[in-house]
Design a protein around this motif. Structure first.
Motif, PDB file in Angstrom:
ATOM      1  N   UNK A   1       3.731  -2.532  13.250  1.00  0.00           N
ATOM      2  CA  UNK A   1       3.913  -3.020  11.876  1.00  0.00           C
ATOM      3  C   UNK A   1       3.967  -1.844  10.902  1.00  0.00           C
ATOM      4  N   UNK A   2       3.082  -0.882  11.126  1.00  0.00           N
ATOM      5  CA  UNK A   2       3.053   0.289  10.256  1.00  0.00           C
ATOM      6  C   UNK A   2       4.365   1.059  10.396  1.00  0.00           C
ATOM      7  N   UNK A   3       4.820   1.201  11.630  1.00  0.00           N
ATOM      8  CA  UNK A   3       6.023   2.014  11.781  1.00  0.00           C
ATOM      9  C   UNK A   3       7.270   1.283  11.277  1.00  0.00           C
ATOM     10  N   UNK A   4       7.321  -0.032  11.445  1.00  0.00           N
ATOM     11  CA  UNK A   4       8.461  -0.786  10.879  1.00  0.00           C
ATOM     12  C   UNK A   4       8.489  -0.618   9.356  1.00  0.00           C
ATOM     13  N   UNK A   5       7.311  -0.703   8.748  1.00  0.00           N
ATOM     14  CA  UNK A   5       7.238  -0.608   7.289  1.00  0.00           C
ATOM     15  C   UNK A   5       7.611   0.784   6.797  1.00  0.00           C
TER      16      UNK A   5
ATOM     17  N   UNK B   1       4.617   7.804   2.701  1.00  0.00           N
ATOM     18  CA  UNK B   1       5.713   7.617   3.658  1.00  0.00           C
ATOM     19  C   UNK B   1       5.385   8.292   4.978  1.00  0.00           C
ATOM     20  N   UNK B   2       4.157   8.767   5.083  1.00  0.00           N
ATOM     21  CA  UNK B   2       3.733   9.419   6.320  1.00  0.00           C
ATOM     22  C   UNK B   2       2.974   8.414   7.196  1.00  0.00           C
ATOM     23  N   UNK B   3       3.505   8.220   8.403  1.00  0.00           N
ATOM     24  CA  UNK B   3       2.978   7.185   9.281  1.00  0.00           C
ATOM     25  C   UNK B   3       1.487   7.384   9.571  1.00  0.00           C
ATOM     26  N   UNK B   4       1.113   8.614   9.851  1.00  0.00           N
ATOM     27  CA  UNK B   4      -0.282   8.882  10.238  1.00  0.00           C
ATOM     28  C   UNK B   4      -1.230   8.647   9.068  1.00  0.00           C
ATOM     29  N   UNK B   5      -0.825   9.126   7.908  1.00  0.00           N
ATOM     30  CA  UNK B   5      -1.652   8.919   6.709  1.00  0.00           C
ATOM     31  C   UNK B   5      -1.798   7.428   6.410  1.00  0.00           C
ATOM     32  N   UNK B   6      -0.688   6.731   6.507  1.00  0.00           N
ATOM     33  CA  UNK B   6      -0.698   5.305   6.207  1.00  0.00           C
ATOM     34  C   UNK B   6      -1.574   4.549   7.210  1.00  0.00           C
TER      35      UNK B   6
ATOM     36  N   UNK C   1      -5.139   4.693   6.452  1.00  0.00           N
ATOM     37  CA  UNK C   1      -5.502   3.875   5.305  1.00  0.00           C
ATOM     38  C   UNK C   1      -5.576   2.386   5.615  1.00  0.00           C
ATOM     39  N   UNK C   2      -4.603   1.885   6.384  1.00  0.00           N
ATOM     40  CA  UNK C   2      -4.516   0.420   6.506  1.00  0.00           C
ATOM     41  C   UNK C   2      -4.896  -0.167   7.867  1.00  0.00           C
ATOM     42  N   UNK C   3      -4.922   0.656   8.897  1.00  0.00           N
ATOM     43  CA  UNK C   3      -5.022   0.155  10.277  1.00  0.00           C
ATOM     44  C   UNK C   3      -6.120  -0.907  10.493  1.00  0.00           C
ATOM     45  N   UNK C   4      -7.358  -0.578  10.192  1.00  0.00           N
ATOM     46  CA  UNK C   4      -8.444  -1.509  10.518  1.00  0.00           C
ATOM     47  C   UNK C   4      -8.388  -2.776   9.680  1.00  0.00           C
ATOM     48  N   UNK C   5      -8.045  -2.593   8.422  1.00  0.00           N
ATOM     49  CA  UNK C   5      -7.959  -3.763   7.541  1.00  0.00           C
ATOM     50  C   UNK C   5      -6.867  -4.718   8.032  1.00  0.00           C
ATOM     51  N   UNK C   6      -5.702  -4.147   8.367  1.00  0.00           N
ATOM     52  CA  UNK C   6      -4.567  -4.963   8.806  1.00  0.00           C
ATOM     53  C   UNK C   6      -4.895  -5.718  10.092  1.00  0.00           C
ATOM     54  N   UNK C   7      -5.503  -5.020  11.020  1.00  0.00           N
ATOM     55  CA  UNK C   7      -5.840  -5.652  12.297  1.00  0.00           C
ATOM     56  C   UNK C   7      -6.763  -6.838  12.076  1.00  0.00           C
TER      57      UNK C   7
ATOM     58  N   UNK D   1       0.830  -1.211   0.000  1.00  0.00           N
ATOM     59  CA  UNK D   1       0.000   0.000   0.000  1.00  0.00           C
ATOM     60  C   UNK D   1       0.865   1.262   0.000  1.00  0.00           C
ATOM     61  N   UNK D   2       1.890   1.256   0.867  1.00  0.00           N
ATOM     62  CA  UNK D   2       2.771   2.424   0.964  1.00  0.00           C
ATOM     63  C   UNK D   2       3.398   2.717  -0.391  1.00  0.00           C
TER      64      UNK D   2
END
Ligand SMILES: [Zn+2]
Length: 377
Positions: free
Chosen positions: A70-74, A43-48, A51-57, A36-37
């Motif tokens: 996971x988001x911050x590692x990526x 490349x912005x953590x908050x924006x990303x 976008x992905x938080x609920x789906x990923x969880x 997705x990124x």
């Protein structure tokens, strides 16, 4: 100064399975986020995260904080190189912070997994236990050689770096534990004898196969690893003391690919790997760093085939495993000693620049990570 300690997690089989599953799902999520990124150029953590938080969880069954990690590692990886879609190994490191882990004294740690919180036994060497009072920030869960470790960053006492004017080359051998460039041999005889004795007992017990035999096997395994540890502590200490006394940088071969190294014959490989050179190297690095002694790594290519006098390189310079006889100039030496001299020579050629770099760094990082960048390989 900060140091990284590797703390072994002694997980029972079902605990290890839970850790593995968690690690896999976490890294799979990272790969998904990376896609997705990359596609959205985010490349912005908050924006990303939006976008992905609920789906990923939901998709990977991660806890809230695991998803955040996971988001911050990526994002960190993506920021380093935006021209590619980052790919993570499913066994790659998984960061744990205070929300998903807690230390339970010096012998246990609680980690959140997809199977809930697990309290796991850990082993911190006596030598390191005082440092563990000062763990900092997040740790990484790492899977290596079928074992889980926690890489813990701790405060270490500052040591003023030595003013290096010489190089101590160390060849970690097969016949001996090590030989250094002053010709000192760290004999492997006692170890070899113990290893053989233990192997015989093990074989007998394995054949026996009863419950009590299995119990004995376990005990012997512990005995063996304690013995190995003691010898490695003792050996590394001697080496570092010598480096201090002679104002020397320590030079080792960069053997990150030792499993594939062709100079170690198959028959010798078990010995080489089972002795735990990784541990010896770790101890050398650790003690050297504490004492302000720089450790540098050199490319191991041909150190065992090159003549330390005339620099002629040939396989036939090694008539036997233990001997070195140069087919060009005729000089001869113990094979490991010759290799240690080559290791020293390769760093000596760069000593002024290496010493300057270390002086600028004040204190080198553990693992000589900085030096690694400057000496080939
Ligand atoms: Zn020669």
């Amino acid at each position: 100064m900060m140091q990284t300690l590797m703390v072994k997690v002694e997980a029972a089989p079902e605990q290890a399975e839970a850790l593995h599953e968690t690690m896999h799902q976490f890294n799979a999520a990272c790969n998904d986020i990376a896609k997705t990124a990359f596609e959205l150029r985010l490349a912005n953590k908050i924006e990303l995260q939006k976008t992905v938080y609920y789906r990923i969880r939901a998709q990977y069954n991660l806890s809230a904080q695991m998803a955040v990690r996971a988001i911050s590692k990526t994002v960190e990886a993506y920021k380093r190189d935006k021209s590619i879609q980052v790919e993570f190994d499913l066994d790659g490191a998984m960061p744990y912070d205070q929300r998903i882990m807690s230390w339970k004294g010096l012998d246990r740690v609680s980690l959140l997994t997809l199977k809930g919180r697990l309290v796991l036994p850990i082993r911190v060497g006596e030598y390191y236990s005082d440092r563990m009072n000062r763990p900092r920030g997040q740790v990484d869960l790492i899977f290596r050689n079928k074992t889980f470790y926690l890489a813990v960053v701790v405060d270490a006492p500052d040591a003023s770096p030595i003013d290096a004017t010489a190089v101590l080359g160390i060849d970690l051998g097969v016949k001996n534990i090590a030989v250094d460039s002053t010709g000192e041999v760290f004999s492997g005889d006692a170890i070899e004898k113990t290893r053989r004795k233990i192997d015989t007992i093990k074989a007998d017990l394995q054949q026996c196969g009863t419950k009590s035999a299995k119990r004995h096997l376990k005990k012997i395994g512990k005995h063996e690893s304690r013995f190995r540890r003691d010898v490695n502590h003792c050996t590394s200490k001697k080496m570092v003391v010598k480096a201090i006394d002679t104002s020397s940088i320590i030079a080792l071969e960069d053997l990150s690919g030792i499993g594939k190294r062709t100079t170690v014959k198959k028959s010798q490989r078990r010995k080489h790997l089972s002795w735990g050179f990784g541990q010896l190297r770790q101890f050398i690095e650790y003690k050297a760093t504490n004492a302000g002694v720089p450790v540098v790594y050199i490319n191991p290519a041909y150190t065992s085939q090159e003549c330390h006098v005339c620099h002629h390189i040939s396989e036939s310079n090694r008539p036997t495993r233990d001997d070195f006889v140069c087919t060009c100039c005729g000089s001869s030496a113990d094979a490991d000693y010759n290799a240690a001299l080559n290791i020293r020579a390769r760093v000596e050629a760069n000593l002024p620049i290496v010493a300057r770099i270390f002086a600028q760094l004040q204190a080198p990082n553990i693992g000589g990570a900085h030096a690694r960048q400057f000496i080939g390989g």
